[in-house]
Motif scaffolding. Sequence first.
Motif, PDB file in Angstrom:
ATOM      1  N   TYR A  57       0.818  -1.216   0.000  1.00 15.76           N
ATOM      2  CA  TYR A  57       0.000   0.000   0.000  1.00 15.76           C
ATOM      3  C   TYR A  57       0.852   1.267   0.000  1.00 15.76           C
ATOM      4  O   TYR A  57       0.318   2.367  -0.064  1.00 15.76           O
ATOM      5  N   GLY A  95       1.829   3.743  -3.852  1.00 16.18           N
ATOM      6  CA  GLY A  95       1.236   4.998  -4.341  1.00 16.18           C
ATOM      7  C   GLY A  95       2.001   6.189  -3.780  1.00 16.18           C
ATOM      8  O   GLY A  95       2.378   7.111  -4.516  1.00 16.18           O
ATOM      9  N   SER A  96       2.259   6.176  -2.463  1.00 17.16           N
ATOM     10  CA  SER A  96       2.997   7.291  -1.847  1.00 17.16           C
ATOM     11  C   SER A  96       4.424   7.334  -2.386  1.00 17.16           C
ATOM     12  O   SER A  96       4.983   8.418  -2.579  1.00 17.16           O
ATOM     13  N   HIS A 102       2.566   0.143  -8.566  1.00 12.88           N
ATOM     14  CA  HIS A 102       1.373   0.637  -7.856  1.00 12.88           C
ATOM     15  C   HIS A 102       0.102   0.218  -8.611  1.00 12.88           C
ATOM     16  O   HIS A 102      -0.872  -0.236  -8.003  1.00 12.88           O
ATOM     17  N   ARG A 133      -0.529  -3.382  -7.999  1.00 11.30           N
ATOM     18  CA  ARG A 133      -1.098  -3.603  -6.651  1.00 11.30           C
ATOM     19  C   ARG A 133      -2.604  -3.334  -6.655  1.00 11.30           C
ATOM     20  O   ARG A 133      -3.395  -4.150  -6.195  1.00 11.30           O
ATOM     21  N   THR A 134      -2.986  -2.176  -7.220  1.00 13.71           N
ATOM     22  CA  THR A 134      -4.412  -1.840  -7.206  1.00 13.71           C
ATOM     23  C   THR A 134      -5.208  -2.844  -8.057  1.00 13.71           C
ATOM     24  O   THR A 134      -6.326  -3.188  -7.718  1.00 13.71           O
ATOM     25  N   ALA A 175      -8.816  -3.046  -6.550  1.00 18.29           N
ATOM     26  CA  ALA A 175      -9.182  -1.682  -6.148  1.00 18.29           C
ATOM     27  C   ALA A 175      -9.792  -0.884  -7.305  1.00 18.29           C
ATOM     28  O   ALA A 175     -10.202   0.243  -7.115  1.00 18.29           O
ATOM     29  N   ARG A 234     -14.492   2.589  -6.995  1.00  9.60           N
ATOM     30  CA  ARG A 234     -13.228   3.279  -7.289  1.00  9.60           C
ATOM     31  C   ARG A 234     -12.897   3.303  -8.778  1.00  9.60           C
ATOM     32  O   ARG A 234     -11.751   3.581  -9.149  1.00  9.60           O
ATOM     33  N   GLY A 249      -6.024   7.162 -12.711  1.00 10.23           N
ATOM     34  CA  GLY A 249      -4.724   6.499 -12.638  1.00 10.23           C
ATOM     35  C   GLY A 249      -4.188   6.164 -14.026  1.00 10.23           C
ATOM     36  O   GLY A 249      -3.008   6.368 -14.317  1.00 10.23           O
ATOM     37  N   VAL A 250      -5.067   5.678 -14.916  1.00 13.14           N
ATOM     38  CA  VAL A 250      -4.625   5.324 -16.283  1.00 13.14           C
ATOM     39  C   VAL A 250      -4.095   6.578 -16.985  1.00 13.14           C
ATOM     40  O   VAL A 250      -3.043   6.542 -17.637  1.00 13.14           O
ATOM     41  N   HIS A 268      -6.899  12.361  -7.569  1.00 12.35           N
ATOM     42  CA  HIS A 268      -6.648  10.959  -7.206  1.00 12.35           C
ATOM     43  C   HIS A 268      -6.627  10.812  -5.674  1.00 12.35           C
ATOM     44  O   HIS A 268      -7.294   9.949  -5.106  1.00 12.35           O
ATOM     45  N   LEU A 269      -5.894  11.717  -5.014  1.00 14.68           N
ATOM     46  CA  LEU A 269      -5.770  11.622  -3.552  1.00 14.68           C
ATOM     47  C   LEU A 269      -7.074  12.017  -2.860  1.00 14.68           C
ATOM     48  O   LEU A 269      -7.416  11.474  -1.809  1.00 14.68           O
ATOM     49  N   VAL A 298      -9.042   8.945  -2.922  1.00 16.26           N
ATOM     50  CA  VAL A 298      -8.523   7.952  -1.960  1.00 16.26           C
ATOM     51  C   VAL A 298      -9.010   8.313  -0.555  1.00 16.26           C
ATOM     52  O   VAL A 298      -9.485   7.463   0.197  1.00 16.26           O
ATOM     53  N   THR A 344      -9.104   3.158   1.428  1.00 14.53           N
ATOM     54  CA  THR A 344      -8.381   2.168   0.616  1.00 14.53           C
ATOM     55  C   THR A 344      -9.094   0.815   0.694  1.00 14.53           C
ATOM     56  O   THR A 344      -9.782   0.520   1.665  1.00 14.53           O
ATOM     57  N   THR A 345      -8.881   0.026  -0.346  1.00 12.26           N
ATOM     58  CA  THR A 345      -9.513  -1.294  -0.414  1.00 12.26           C
ATOM     59  C   THR A 345      -8.824  -2.257   0.544  1.00 12.26           C
ATOM     60  O   THR A 345      -7.595  -2.248   0.643  1.00 12.26           O
TER      61      THR A 345
END
Length: 264
Positions: A68, A71-72, A134, A137-138, A143, A148, A155-156, A236-237, A240, A245-246
């Motif tokens: 997780y 992303g950060s 990232h 992961r999602t 996610a 979402r 994100g894309v 995006h944030l 979130v 988060t999922t």
Amino acid sequence: MKLPLPPLPTALKPKPKRPGEAERVKPLDQVKEAGIATADWVDERTSLSGVARWTMFRKVPRGTNWFYTLGSATLFAFLSQAVTGVFLAMYYDPSVTNAYESARHITNDVFLGEFVRGMHKWGSTVMVILVCLHMARTFFFGAYKYPRELNWVIGVVLLILTFVMSFTGYLLPFDQRSYWATIVGVNINGTGPIAGPFLSDFLRGGAEFGATTLSRFYAIHMLLLPGAIIALIGAHLYLVARLGTTAPPWLRAESGDGFREENV
Ligand code: HEM
């Protein structure tokens, strides 16, 4: 039975206050007070502390793990690119006659120039790798599903913009490799259906690869794309923070959703 505490050695005992000492405020406390008073002043007029609490104090599902943080990590890679990019822009000259020479000057003469240029160059690769990890992961944690989907779409777009960032930055040193690699890249673009030829004309700034191409790439690389990426990261944030988060899929499989009382 509770045993009495051992007596404190005299050296560690707090000294009794001298007359008038209570009123004396230490300089460090004064600085702290000034900081608190300033933050209060701003908060009273903007209510920003509510926004900060809303974004930062959120429930996270049980089972949240190191994946997780990707992303950060991408966000910090982007910030590092922005900071090093600003310093490079102070010395870089996007003209066909001076671009190569200014890049050489940054590496060979400017104080820490090679270091900052290296950070920016390798940082771009790091950002591309992190954004892909990232996204993986999602994807594997599901996610992208309701609610979402919009964040996935944002994100894309961020992914595409990150790739375009790398592509436009590659031309800027204006050496043989970057020149010919960009010609190949723009020509590949031109083979795309319908929009392809228009896109490559737009990138070149005409039918031929020339002086306009370099300034166009520079403007896209350091004005258009960073602006768009910052706006999209903001959206995006926000999503979130709003949606949370999922939970990891193995937890959701056990209990329906990751936010059940037993999961948070
Ligand atoms: C500049 C690029 C990007 C940045 C800075 C960024 C940043 C973040 C951050 C900080 C989070 C919250 C923490 C986390 O789950 O890791 C997040 C979540 C998310 N990101 Fe990104 N991201 C970027 C690109 C992408 C891409 C390319 C995709 C997919 C195509 C994507 C899809 C998502 C989704 C669906 C979530 C929600 C995750 C969840 O609910 O568990 N992001 N992003």
